[in-house]
Design a protein around this motif. Structure first.
Motif, short mmCIF file in Angstrom:
data_model
loop_
_atom_site.label_atom_id
_atom_site.label_comp_id
_atom_site.label_asym_id
_atom_site.label_seq_id
_atom_site.Cartn_x
_atom_site.Cartn_y
_atom_site.Cartn_z
N GLU A 9 0.82 -1.21 0.00
CA GLU A 9 0.00 0.00 0.00
C GLU A 9 0.86 1.26 0.00
N ASP A 10 2.01 1.22 0.67
CA ASP A 10 2.92 2.37 0.67
C ASP A 10 3.33 2.72 -0.76
N ARG A 13 0.21 3.88 -3.21
CA ARG A 13 -0.20 5.27 -3.01
C ARG A 13 0.78 6.24 -3.67
N GLY A 14 1.93 5.72 -4.12
CA GLY A 14 2.92 6.56 -4.78
C GLY A 14 3.64 7.51 -3.85
N GLN A 15 3.63 7.21 -2.57
CA GLN A 15 4.24 8.10 -1.59
C GLN A 15 5.63 7.66 -1.18
N SER A 16 6.15 6.64 -1.81
CA SER A 16 7.47 6.14 -1.45
C SER A 16 8.53 6.72 -2.38
N ARG A 17 9.72 6.87 -1.87
CA ARG A 17 10.86 7.35 -2.65
C ARG A 17 11.74 6.15 -2.96
N HIS A 37 5.42 7.20 -11.37
CA HIS A 37 4.59 6.83 -10.21
C HIS A 37 5.23 7.14 -8.86
N PHE A 38 6.54 7.34 -8.84
CA PHE A 38 7.25 7.51 -7.58
C PHE A 38 8.25 8.66 -7.68
N GLU A 39 8.59 9.19 -6.53
CA GLU A 39 9.71 10.12 -6.45
C GLU A 39 10.98 9.29 -6.52
N ASP A 86 13.09 4.87 0.47
CA ASP A 86 12.41 3.78 1.16
C ASP A 86 12.84 2.42 0.60
#
Length: 93
Positions: A9-10, A13-17, A37-39, A86
């Protein structure tokens, strides 16, 4: 050693680096695909390669200069920058 538990899920949500180590013919296209999709943080030990990428030059000829110039990723030769990630993917021979 402290371990951080990451879940699917992390990432969904596309909130992981995510970091990519090695920005050659495998690592650079991978990084540019994932940045949709990701940083992303791209790391390479070659300061010349990092300098070229920051200038929008694809010396691998895999993705093209235009695509590198459009990139929002951080290109770095400082391993300390990978501490912000991450997850790190290693794409070296």
């Amino acid at each position: 050693m402290n371990r951080i538990k990451l879940t699917v899920e992390d990432f969904t949500r596309g909130q992981s680096r995510i970091g990519v180590v090695g920005l050659g013919y495998v690592g650079l296209p991978l990084l540019l695909s994932f940045e949709k999709h990701f940083e992303m943080i791209g790391f390479d030990i070659s300061e010349k390669k990092i300098s070229n990428l920051k200038a929008g030059i694809d010396d691998t000829n895999e993705v093209g200069n235009h695509r590198v110039r459009e990139s929002k990723s951080l290109f770095t030769s400082s391993a300390n920058d990978l501490a912000q990630c991450d997850l790190v993917i290693v794409a070296v021979p």
